[in-house]
Motif scaffolding. Structure first.
Motif, PDB file in Angstrom:
ATOM      1  N   SER A   5       0.834  -1.192   0.000  1.00  0.00           N
ATOM      2  CA  SER A   5       0.000   0.000   0.000  1.00  0.00           C
ATOM      3  C   SER A   5       0.869   1.243   0.000  1.00  0.00           C
ATOM      4  CB  SER A   5      -0.913   0.021   1.232  1.00  0.00           C
ATOM      5  OG  SER A   5      -0.137   0.234   2.410  1.00  0.00           O
ATOM      6  N   ALA A   6       0.236   2.376  -0.371  1.00  0.00           N
ATOM      7  CA  ALA A   6       0.942   3.653  -0.317  1.00  0.00           C
ATOM      8  C   ALA A   6       1.370   3.977   1.107  1.00  0.00           C
ATOM      9  CB  ALA A   6       0.045   4.760  -0.874  1.00  0.00           C
ATOM     10  N   GLY A 335      -1.118  13.351  -7.840  1.00  0.00           N
ATOM     11  CA  GLY A 335      -1.628  13.234  -9.197  1.00  0.00           C
ATOM     12  C   GLY A 335      -0.818  12.293 -10.049  1.00  0.00           C
ATOM     13  N   GLY A 336       0.183  11.651  -9.456  1.00  0.00           N
ATOM     14  CA  GLY A 336       1.046  10.740 -10.198  1.00  0.00           C
ATOM     15  C   GLY A 336       2.407  11.346 -10.452  1.00  0.00           C
ATOM     16  N   PRO A 337       3.406  10.500 -10.749  1.00  0.00           N
ATOM     17  CA  PRO A 337       4.755  11.004 -11.019  1.00  0.00           C
ATOM     18  C   PRO A 337       4.785  11.888 -12.259  1.00  0.00           C
ATOM     19  CG  PRO A 337       4.589   8.654 -11.531  1.00  0.00           C
ATOM     20  CD  PRO A 337       3.322   9.035 -10.845  1.00  0.00           C
ATOM     21  N   LEU A 338       5.815  12.715 -12.331  1.00  0.00           N
ATOM     22  CA  LEU A 338       5.966  13.677 -13.412  1.00  0.00           C
ATOM     23  C   LEU A 338       6.709  13.081 -14.594  1.00  0.00           C
ATOM     24  CD1 LEU A 338       7.157  16.795 -11.360  1.00  0.00           C
ATOM     25  CD2 LEU A 338       4.807  16.145 -11.944  1.00  0.00           C
ATOM     26  N   LEU A 339       6.318  13.480 -15.784  1.00  0.00           N
ATOM     27  CA  LEU A 339       7.112  13.332 -16.995  1.00  0.00           C
ATOM     28  C   LEU A 339       7.690  14.712 -17.269  1.00  0.00           C
ATOM     29  CD1 LEU A 339       8.051  11.788 -19.548  1.00  0.00           C
ATOM     30  CD2 LEU A 339       5.919  12.544 -20.632  1.00  0.00           C
ATOM     31  N   ALA A 365      -1.550   1.047 -14.668  1.00  0.00           N
ATOM     32  CA  ALA A 365      -2.747   1.744 -14.174  1.00  0.00           C
ATOM     33  C   ALA A 365      -2.384   2.831 -13.166  1.00  0.00           C
ATOM     34  CB  ALA A 365      -3.738   0.740 -13.575  1.00  0.00           C
ATOM     35  N   ILE A 366      -1.298   3.571 -13.494  1.00  0.00           N
ATOM     36  CA  ILE A 366      -0.801   4.650 -12.650  1.00  0.00           C
ATOM     37  C   ILE A 366      -0.949   5.966 -13.410  1.00  0.00           C
ATOM     38  CG2 ILE A 366       1.275   5.641 -11.603  1.00  0.00           C
ATOM     39  CD1 ILE A 366       0.146   3.248 -10.088  1.00  0.00           C
ATOM     40  N   PRO A 367      -1.514   7.004 -12.784  1.00  0.00           N
ATOM     41  CA  PRO A 367      -1.589   8.297 -13.460  1.00  0.00           C
ATOM     42  C   PRO A 367      -0.215   8.956 -13.523  1.00  0.00           C
ATOM     43  CG  PRO A 367      -2.301   8.538 -11.194  1.00  0.00           C
ATOM     44  CD  PRO A 367      -2.065   7.062 -11.411  1.00  0.00           C
ATOM     45  N   TYR A 368      -0.022   9.818 -14.503  1.00  0.00           N
ATOM     46  CA  TYR A 368       1.195  10.622 -14.540  1.00  0.00           C
ATOM     47  C   TYR A 368       0.845  12.025 -14.996  1.00  0.00           C
ATOM     48  CZ  TYR A 368       1.615  10.360 -19.672  1.00  0.00           C
ATOM     49  OH  TYR A 368       1.411  10.482 -21.018  1.00  0.00           O
ATOM     50  N   GLN A 369       1.757  12.967 -14.753  1.00  0.00           N
ATOM     51  CA  GLN A 369       1.543  14.369 -15.074  1.00  0.00           C
ATOM     52  C   GLN A 369       2.749  14.901 -15.829  1.00  0.00           C
ATOM     53  OE1 GLN A 369      -0.359  16.421 -11.401  1.00  0.00           O
ATOM     54  NE2 GLN A 369       0.983  14.879 -10.531  1.00  0.00           N
ATOM     55  N   PRO A 417       5.159   8.560  -4.270  1.00  0.00           N
ATOM     56  CA  PRO A 417       6.332   7.673  -4.222  1.00  0.00           C
ATOM     57  C   PRO A 417       5.993   6.217  -4.524  1.00  0.00           C
ATOM     58  CG  PRO A 417       6.409   9.229  -2.405  1.00  0.00           C
ATOM     59  CD  PRO A 417       5.050   9.364  -3.032  1.00  0.00           C
ATOM     60  N   ARG A 418       4.860   5.756  -4.026  1.00  0.00           N
ATOM     61  CA  ARG A 418       4.414   4.388  -4.330  1.00  0.00           C
ATOM     62  C   ARG A 418       4.119   4.238  -5.826  1.00  0.00           C
ATOM     63  NH1 ARG A 418       3.634  -1.131  -4.100  1.00  0.00           N
ATOM     64  NH2 ARG A 418       1.542  -1.641  -4.782  1.00  0.00           N
ATOM     65  N   HIS A 419       3.485   5.246  -6.424  1.00  0.00           N
ATOM     66  CA  HIS A 419       3.217   5.207  -7.858  1.00  0.00           C
ATOM     67  C   HIS A 419       4.523   5.065  -8.647  1.00  0.00           C
ATOM     68  CE1 HIS A 419      -0.900   7.437  -7.439  1.00  0.00           C
ATOM     69  NE2 HIS A 419      -1.040   6.133  -7.366  1.00  0.00           N
ATOM     70  N   LEU A 420       5.539   5.842  -8.260  1.00  0.00           N
ATOM     71  CA  LEU A 420       6.817   5.783  -8.960  1.00  0.00           C
ATOM     72  C   LEU A 420       7.441   4.404  -8.835  1.00  0.00           C
ATOM     73  CD1 LEU A 420       9.082   7.167 -10.547  1.00  0.00           C
ATOM     74  CD2 LEU A 420      10.036   7.949  -8.353  1.00  0.00           C
TER      75      LEU A 420
END
Length: 432
Positions: A5-6, A335-339, A365-369, A417-420
């Protein structure tokens, strides 16, 4: 996957940061985690047998770890996640014990680009490595020891109209009372080495930084925020470490050679033997290829098929300074990790890298920004362009969004951080 989990991931990130007040502690803590999960430490002075398995190398404050899967060949690609272990701070000078007017002070030099005011009126410690005259090295970390005391408002009535700090005059922390001739910062560091008796007179050199002592903390209306020192860039180092361990535990067969490259000295330009401008990554990749008997041509084939995700913290939109951000691209926490994108290649992202990152995030299934700088605000840089330039490896720049970057205590969202780490674990096993 890296953790369940996060909340668990952010708790573990806090534990990792707390154990890593310096780059040397960060790689030592990472090595302990790798040892516990079956990785083998290799010595650069020794011959390597190479082949399938999980391995790591430490060079000063940098660590390269990798998992070579069954079926790897001389032309197998490397999937590399690059991060860095250092953060803006202050570094202990030679002749560090100073003072005046009855105060004991430590002589420090600014390291990188810290937000100076964020270091005021905080309980701080010293941490890093000391090297003895015989070459023996020790990690050391004091408890709360130092403070940069701010001048009271009664003595500077205009301070709230604009604080100006002179790096030489004002950034001299106090650590006690007395005569500097009867005190010794190095003796305090020697006493702070765990498990060894160290004679301060035998210290021949040291790499010691100032670090915050406040523990990382989750907070906010719904516990959605996470405050900590050194999120730039231990958030990425920890995510890559968790992802690589999870990847290794899955016992991959086939696919790329997964590599975590945690460099030192990014905050001061990376030009060192353990920085991204130096030879460390190329040295290790070459020796991995040598283990398969690769020719120069085969090694170049492998590099051409390789990919690097340069993971370094980026900027979330600041609610009080929206004019400093691009009007159309305003990342938020959780909002998810950055590009990270820059037309002048301050970030290495191009269309190929952007598409690959979008594909990975979609599969996970992870959002990114997307992040791009305001045209009137100079853009920072990362290890990404350095790695792409040095090795010719396709590279994309990503990272966790932060507020208060380069503060003594930075702020991220609990989810990011968990998303990354989740996307990084998928990256390690993905063919380009």
């Amino acid at each position: 996957m890296p953790s369940n989990s996060a909340a668990e991931h952010i708790q573990d990130l806090g534990a990792y940061v707390s154990a890593s007040p310096s780059s040397f502690h960060a790689v030592n803590e990472a090595a302990g985690r790798l040892d516990a999960t079956g990785f083998t430490a290799l010595d650069e002075l020794q011959q390597w047998e190479g082949g399938v398995g999980r391995f790591y190398v430490i060079r000063d404050g940098a660590l390269i770890a990798w998992v070579t899967p069954e079926g790897a060949t001389p032309t197998t690609a490397f999937n590399i996640l690059g991060a860095h272990t250092d953060s803006p701070s202050f570094k202990l000078k030679p002749k560090p014990t100073t003072g005046k007017f009855g105060w004991l002070q430590a002589g420090v030099e600014v390291y990188g680009g810290p937000l100076l005011n964020s270091w005021l009126d905080r309980e701080l410690r010293l941490a890093g490595r000391i090297v003895m005259l015989d070459g023996t090295q020790h990690l050391t970390a004091t408890g709360p020891l130092l403070r940069f005391p701010q001048l009271a408002i009664h003595l500077d009535r205009a301070v709230n109209d604009g604080l100006t700090l002179d790096k030489q005059q004002h950034m001299n922390p106090v650590f006690g009372l007395g005569d500097p001739d009867s005190a010794d910062v190095l003796a305090i560091l020697a006493d702070s080495v765990a498990g060894a008796s160290v004679d301060p007179a035998q210290i021949g050199g040291y790499d010691i930084v100032v670090a915050d002592t406040q523990a990382p903390e989750r907070f906010g209306a719904k516990g959605e925020f996470f405050a900590s020192g050194r999120l730039d860039n231990l958030s990425s180092t920890h995510a890559g470490l968790a992802a690589l361990i999870a990847h290794a535990e899955a016992a991959p067969t086939g696919g790329p050679i997964a590599v975590l490259a945690a460099f030192d000295h990014e905050e001061i330009g990376s030009a060192s033997r353990s920085g991204a401008c130096g030879p460390i990554l190329e040295d290790i990749l070459t020796r991995i290829s040598d283990g398969f008997g690769a020719t120069v041509s085969e090694r170049r084939q492998a590099l051409s098929a390789s990919f690097c995700v340069s993971a370094d913290a980026g900027h979330a939109v600041h609610p009080n300074y929206p004019e400093r951000h691009d009007p159309a691209n305003r990342p938020i926490l959780n909002g998810g990790p950055l590009l990270k994108i820059n037309a002048n290649q301050r970030y290495a992202t191009d269309a190929t890298g952007a598409a690959f990152w979008a594909r990975l995030c979609g599969e996970a299934a992870i959002p990114y920004q997307e992040f791009v700088s305001n045209n009137d605000v100079p853009c920072g840089s990362t290890i990404g362009p350095l790695t792409a330039t040095r090795l010719g490896i396709r590279t994309v720049d990503v990272g966790v969004p932060l507020l208060s970057m380069h503060s003594a205590r930075e702020l991220c969202g609990v989810e990011d951080p968990r998303h990354l780490a989740t996307v990084a674990e998928l990256f390690f096993r993905s063919a380009i």
